[in-house]
Design a protein around this motif. Structure first.
Motif, PDB file in Angstrom:
ATOM      1  N   ARG A   9       2.972  -1.960  -0.133  1.00 54.43           N
ATOM      2  CA  ARG A   9       1.874  -1.927  -0.641  1.00 54.43           C
ATOM      3  C   ARG A   9       1.063  -0.606  -0.668  1.00 54.43           C
ATOM      4  NH1 ARG A   9      -3.238  -3.438  -1.549  1.00 54.43           N
ATOM      5  NH2 ARG A   9      -3.639  -5.873  -1.909  1.00 54.43           N
ATOM      6  N   PHE A  10       0.316  -0.354  -1.767  1.00 49.35           N
ATOM      7  CA  PHE A  10      -0.525   1.271  -1.290  1.00 49.35           C
ATOM      8  C   PHE A  10      -1.785   0.818  -0.661  1.00 49.35           C
ATOM      9  CE2 PHE A  10       2.121   1.931  -5.384  1.00 49.35           C
ATOM     10  CZ  PHE A  10       2.290   3.161  -4.888  1.00 49.35           C
ATOM     11  N   ALA A  11      -2.065   1.830   0.263  1.00 52.18           N
ATOM     12  CA  ALA A  11      -3.319   1.712   1.166  1.00 52.18           C
ATOM     13  C   ALA A  11      -4.387   1.469   0.471  1.00 52.18           C
ATOM     14  CB  ALA A  11      -3.493   2.949   1.956  1.00 52.18           C
ATOM     15  N   GLN A  12      -4.550   2.024  -0.813  1.00 50.27           N
ATOM     16  CA  GLN A  12      -5.444   1.752  -1.741  1.00 50.27           C
ATOM     17  C   GLN A  12      -4.960   1.714  -3.278  1.00 50.27           C
ATOM     18  OE1 GLN A  12      -6.413   4.865   0.075  1.00 50.27           O
ATOM     19  NE2 GLN A  12      -7.532   3.902   1.521  1.00 50.27           N
TER      20      GLN A  12
ATOM     21  N   ASP B  93      -0.718   5.964  -1.249  1.00 49.81           N
ATOM     22  CA  ASP B  93      -0.115   6.046   0.155  1.00 49.81           C
ATOM     23  C   ASP B  93       0.584   4.724   0.145  1.00 49.81           C
ATOM     24  OD1 ASP B  93      -0.062   6.346   2.975  1.00 49.81           O
ATOM     25  OD2 ASP B  93      -2.042   6.159   3.374  1.00 49.81           O
TER      26      ASP B  93
ATOM     27  N   LYS C 207       2.567   2.064   1.994  1.00 46.58           N
ATOM     28  CA  LYS C 207       3.086   1.233   3.232  1.00 46.58           C
ATOM     29  C   LYS C 207       4.178   0.473   3.279  1.00 46.58           C
ATOM     30  CE  LYS C 207      -1.041   2.917   5.066  1.00 46.58           C
ATOM     31  NZ  LYS C 207      -0.989   4.109   5.800  1.00 46.58           N
TER      32      LYS C 207
ATOM     33  N   GLU D 221       7.115  -2.345   3.536  1.00 46.03           N
ATOM     34  CA  GLU D 221       7.064  -3.501   4.272  1.00 46.03           C
ATOM     35  C   GLU D 221       8.191  -4.297   4.233  1.00 46.03           C
ATOM     36  OE1 GLU D 221       2.207  -5.020   3.146  1.00 46.03           O
ATOM     37  OE2 GLU D 221       3.980  -5.405   1.980  1.00 46.03           O
TER      38      GLU D 221
END
Length: 167
Positions: free
Chosen positions: A116-119, A162, A164, A166
DNA sequence: GCCAACGTTGGC
DNA sequence: GCCAACGTTGGC
């Protein structure tokens, strides 16, 4: 000796409406996997059938929501197979014509959440990126719910976010 | 096979 | 809720 060249992995963008099925919903599934079903457009059906391959990477895009944009990455973990939701009267994707024939003409693939992207990488921000000006997503009237992404565009978008990991 | 009417998508 | 874009349907 014949050399068998493995086709390069391709990149895709798949849209979903988060109020119906979000990236987080995908991540919550067993193995972070779901059938990407409900596609009812022939052009997209043909892509799922002929071009989307095991191991291909996918941007997960949220549409019809306050902030449309790319929220994460997935991977194709099963290639095209019949989308039987078309035959299921209780499914929101029920297709009466297909059901009458008892044969689904529609195709789905399985997608696994990978990060997942942080934003959210917002649509409005993607529009500001010159290297992405040719993207299908940014074309006027672009409506394909599955669309190819060029490798250069894929890399550029990754550099904007950014991620993340998973799974 | 043309094309108008209609339905859907999806950003705004 | 508006509306542009585009796909599908169906009469002819």
């Amino acid at each position: 000796m014949v050399k068998v060249q493995k086709a390069a992995s391709r990149y895709w963008l798949m849209k979903t409406e988060p109020h119906t099925f979000s990236y987080d919903d995908l991540h919550a599934r067993p193995g972070h996997i779901t059938p990407w079903d409900g596609v009812r457009n022939y052009q997209v059906r043909n892509m799922l059938r002929d071009q989307v391959k095991l191991g291909d990477l996918v941007f997960i895009y949220h549409s019809s929501c306050p902030e449309p944009g790319i929220v994460g990455i997935g991977r194709v973990v099963r290639e095209g197979y019949p989308d039987l939701s078309a035959l299921d009267k209780k499914s929101p994707y029920y297709d009466e014509k297909a059901a009458k024939k008892g044969l689904s003409p529609w195709i789905c693939v399985d997608v696994q959440a990978r990060g997942r992207f942080a934003q959210t990488i917002a649509l409005k921000d993607l529009r500001q990126e010159a290297p992405l000006s040719d993207m299908e997503l940014l074309r006027r009237g672009s409506r394909l719910s599955v669309q190819p992404v060029q490798p250069e565009a894929w890399r550029h978008i990754l550099s904007l976010g950014d991620l993340k990991a998973e799974a």
